[in-house]
Write a protein that holds these residues in place. Structure first.
Motif, PDB file in Angstrom:
ATOM      1  N   UNK A  21     -33.395  -7.421 -14.588  1.00 42.01           N
ATOM      2  CA  UNK A  21     -34.685  -7.263 -15.252  1.00 42.01           C
ATOM      3  C   UNK A  21     -35.599  -8.446 -14.945  1.00 42.01           C
ATOM      4  N   UNK A  22     -35.038  -9.655 -14.933  1.00 47.76           N
ATOM      5  CA  UNK A  22     -35.842 -10.825 -14.581  1.00 47.76           C
ATOM      6  C   UNK A  22     -36.382 -10.700 -13.161  1.00 47.76           C
ATOM      7  N   UNK A  23     -35.560 -10.238 -12.227  1.00 49.38           N
ATOM      8  CA  UNK A  23     -36.020 -10.072 -10.845  1.00 49.38           C
ATOM      9  C   UNK A  23     -37.103  -9.000 -10.752  1.00 49.38           C
ATOM     10  N   UNK A  24     -36.953  -7.945 -11.546  1.00 50.82           N
ATOM     11  CA  UNK A  24     -37.966  -6.887 -11.571  1.00 50.82           C
ATOM     12  C   UNK A  24     -39.317  -7.463 -12.005  1.00 50.82           C
ATOM     13  N   UNK A  25     -39.332  -8.206 -13.103  1.00 50.61           N
ATOM     14  CA  UNK A  25     -40.589  -8.753 -13.616  1.00 50.61           C
ATOM     15  C   UNK A  25     -41.100  -9.906 -12.764  1.00 50.61           C
ATOM     16  N   UNK A  26     -40.188 -10.634 -12.106  1.00 48.20           N
ATOM     17  CA  UNK A  26     -40.600 -11.764 -11.277  1.00 48.20           C
ATOM     18  C   UNK A  26     -41.476 -11.304 -10.106  1.00 48.20           C
ATOM     19  N   UNK A  27     -41.319 -10.048  -9.681  1.00 46.98           N
ATOM     20  CA  UNK A  27     -42.142  -9.523  -8.588  1.00 46.98           C
ATOM     21  C   UNK A  27     -43.621  -9.515  -8.935  1.00 46.98           C
ATOM     22  N   UNK A  28     -43.956  -9.489 -10.215  1.00 45.57           N
ATOM     23  CA  UNK A  28     -45.369  -9.445 -10.599  1.00 45.57           C
ATOM     24  C   UNK A  28     -46.013 -10.821 -10.636  1.00 45.57           C
ATOM     25  N   UNK A  29     -45.225 -11.879 -10.711  1.00 46.95           N
ATOM     26  CA  UNK A  29     -45.782 -13.232 -10.838  1.00 46.95           C
ATOM     27  C   UNK A  29     -46.685 -13.601  -9.659  1.00 46.95           C
ATOM     28  N   UNK A  30     -46.308 -13.339  -8.397  1.00 42.87           N
ATOM     29  CA  UNK A  30     -47.213 -13.720  -7.301  1.00 42.87           C
ATOM     30  C   UNK A  30     -48.573 -13.030  -7.344  1.00 42.87           C
ATOM     31  N   UNK A  31     -48.682 -11.916  -8.049  1.00 48.84           N
ATOM     32  CA  UNK A  31     -49.958 -11.196  -8.133  1.00 48.84           C
ATOM     33  C   UNK A  31     -50.797 -11.612  -9.331  1.00 48.84           C
ATOM     34  N   UNK A  32     -50.247 -12.459 -10.200  1.00 47.68           N
ATOM     35  CA  UNK A  32     -50.976 -12.875 -11.395  1.00 47.68           C
ATOM     36  C   UNK A  32     -52.050 -13.897 -11.028  1.00 47.68           C
ATOM     37  N   UNK A  62     -32.802 -20.089 -13.153  1.00 49.81           N
ATOM     38  CA  UNK A  62     -32.854 -19.028 -14.169  1.00 49.81           C
ATOM     39  C   UNK A  62     -33.824 -19.397 -15.291  1.00 49.81           C
ATOM     40  N   UNK A  63     -33.765 -20.663 -15.731  1.00 43.33           N
ATOM     41  CA  UNK A  63     -34.695 -21.108 -16.783  1.00 43.33           C
ATOM     42  C   UNK A  63     -36.144 -21.013 -16.299  1.00 43.33           C
ATOM     43  N   UNK A  64     -36.378 -21.407 -15.058  1.00 42.01           N
ATOM     44  CA  UNK A  64     -37.732 -21.356 -14.511  1.00 42.01           C
ATOM     45  C   UNK A  64     -38.201 -19.908 -14.376  1.00 42.01           C
ATOM     46  N   UNK A  65     -37.314 -19.022 -13.940  1.00 40.39           N
ATOM     47  CA  UNK A  65     -37.658 -17.598 -13.846  1.00 40.39           C
ATOM     48  C   UNK A  65     -38.069 -17.065 -15.211  1.00 40.39           C
ATOM     49  N   UNK A  66     -37.262 -17.348 -16.227  1.00 42.29           N
ATOM     50  CA  UNK A  66     -37.562 -16.861 -17.580  1.00 42.29           C
ATOM     51  C   UNK A  66     -38.883 -17.419 -18.088  1.00 42.29           C
ATOM     52  N   UNK A  67     -39.133 -18.711 -17.814  1.00 44.57           N
ATOM     53  CA  UNK A  67     -40.383 -19.320 -18.264  1.00 44.57           C
ATOM     54  C   UNK A  67     -41.584 -18.648 -17.596  1.00 44.57           C
ATOM     55  N   UNK A  68     -41.494 -18.408 -16.278  1.00 46.66           N
ATOM     56  CA  UNK A  68     -42.597 -17.769 -15.563  1.00 46.66           C
ATOM     57  C   UNK A  68     -42.856 -16.359 -16.088  1.00 46.66           C
ATOM     58  N   UNK A  69     -41.793 -15.614 -16.326  1.00 51.06           N
ATOM     59  CA  UNK A  69     -41.947 -14.249 -16.832  1.00 51.06           C
ATOM     60  C   UNK A  69     -42.548 -14.269 -18.225  1.00 51.06           C
ATOM     61  N   UNK A  70     -42.040 -15.155 -19.082  1.00 54.56           N
ATOM     62  CA  UNK A  70     -42.588 -15.243 -20.439  1.00 54.56           C
ATOM     63  C   UNK A  70     -44.046 -15.677 -20.424  1.00 54.56           C
ATOM     64  N   UNK A  71     -44.392 -16.565 -19.518  1.00 54.38           N
ATOM     65  CA  UNK A  71     -45.746 -17.106 -19.459  1.00 54.38           C
ATOM     66  C   UNK A  71     -46.743 -16.126 -18.842  1.00 54.38           C
ATOM     67  N   UNK A  72     -46.341 -15.422 -17.785  1.00 59.46           N
ATOM     68  CA  UNK A  72     -47.301 -14.619 -17.032  1.00 59.46           C
ATOM     69  C   UNK A  72     -47.175 -13.116 -17.227  1.00 59.46           C
ATOM     70  N   UNK A  73     -46.020 -12.639 -17.668  1.00 61.64           N
ATOM     71  CA  UNK A  73     -45.819 -11.188 -17.708  1.00 61.64           C
ATOM     72  C   UNK A  73     -45.636 -10.683 -19.125  1.00 61.64           C
ATOM     73  N   UNK A  74     -44.703 -11.234 -19.850  1.00 68.61           N
ATOM     74  CA  UNK A  74     -44.364 -10.736 -21.184  1.00 68.61           C
ATOM     75  C   UNK A  74     -45.135 -11.534 -22.216  1.00 68.61           C
ATOM     76  N   UNK A  75     -45.883 -10.838 -23.042  1.00 67.74           N
ATOM     77  CA  UNK A  75     -46.650 -11.505 -24.087  1.00 67.74           C
ATOM     78  C   UNK A  75     -46.310 -10.870 -25.425  1.00 67.74           C
ATOM     79  N   UNK A  76     -46.559 -11.592 -26.487  1.00 64.46           N
ATOM     80  CA  UNK A  76     -46.372 -11.003 -27.810  1.00 64.46           C
ATOM     81  C   UNK A  76     -47.723 -10.709 -28.444  1.00 64.46           C
ATOM     82  N   UNK A  77     -48.765 -10.746 -27.631  1.00 65.39           N
ATOM     83  CA  UNK A  77     -50.096 -10.412 -28.103  1.00 65.39           C
ATOM     84  C   UNK A  77     -50.268  -8.900 -28.058  1.00 65.39           C
ATOM     85  N   UNK A  78     -51.208  -8.397 -28.833  1.00 68.95           N
ATOM     86  CA  UNK A  78     -51.501  -6.972 -28.775  1.00 68.95           C
ATOM     87  C   UNK A  78     -52.089  -6.611 -27.430  1.00 68.95           C
TER      88      UNK A  78
END
Length: 106
Positions: A21-32, A62-78
């Motif tokens: 799942x992290x690898x799936x979401x990591x694909x979107x980071x270069x486009x952010x 792994x920690x860096x991957x999770x941080x990037x995904x949390x920062x750029x892809x997954x948000x807890x905002x509406x």
């Protein structure tokens, strides 16, 4: 247009994401647009390495991957991009307009 996944619960209550799942979401980071050049390069490098059959990320990667995904892809905002409930007036629906147009021809 930026596509973001919206988490519906606080990050602490979500189950940990799998490597796949992290690898799936990591694909979107270069486009952010808000990702730095280093973050884009890191994501691309990890995705290249992940193609190797026996590859496993180091704990730091792994920690860096999770941080990037949390920062750029997954948000807890509406997410304001769409409404789950259609609150439009049904008379504005295209089928209704077509029926009204046909009725006007008769």
């Amino acid at each position: 247009m930026t596509v973001r996944h919206c988490a519906t619960a606080p990050a602490d209550s979500l189950p940990p994401r799998s490597l796949e799942e992290d690898l799936f979401w990591l694909r979107t980071v270069p486009r952010m647009p808000d990702a730095s050049d280093w973050e884009r390069d890191f994501a691309k490098s990890i995705l290249r390495q992940a193609k190797r059959p026996a590859w496993e990320p180091s704990p730091a990667q792994r920690r860096t991957m999770k941080r990037l995904i949390d920062q750029h892809v997954i948000t807890d905002e509406g997410d304001d991009d769409f409404d789950l409930i259609d609150d439009e007036d049904p008379s504005d629906a295209p089928a209704t307009r077509r029926a009204d147009a046909r009725a006007a021809l008769i």
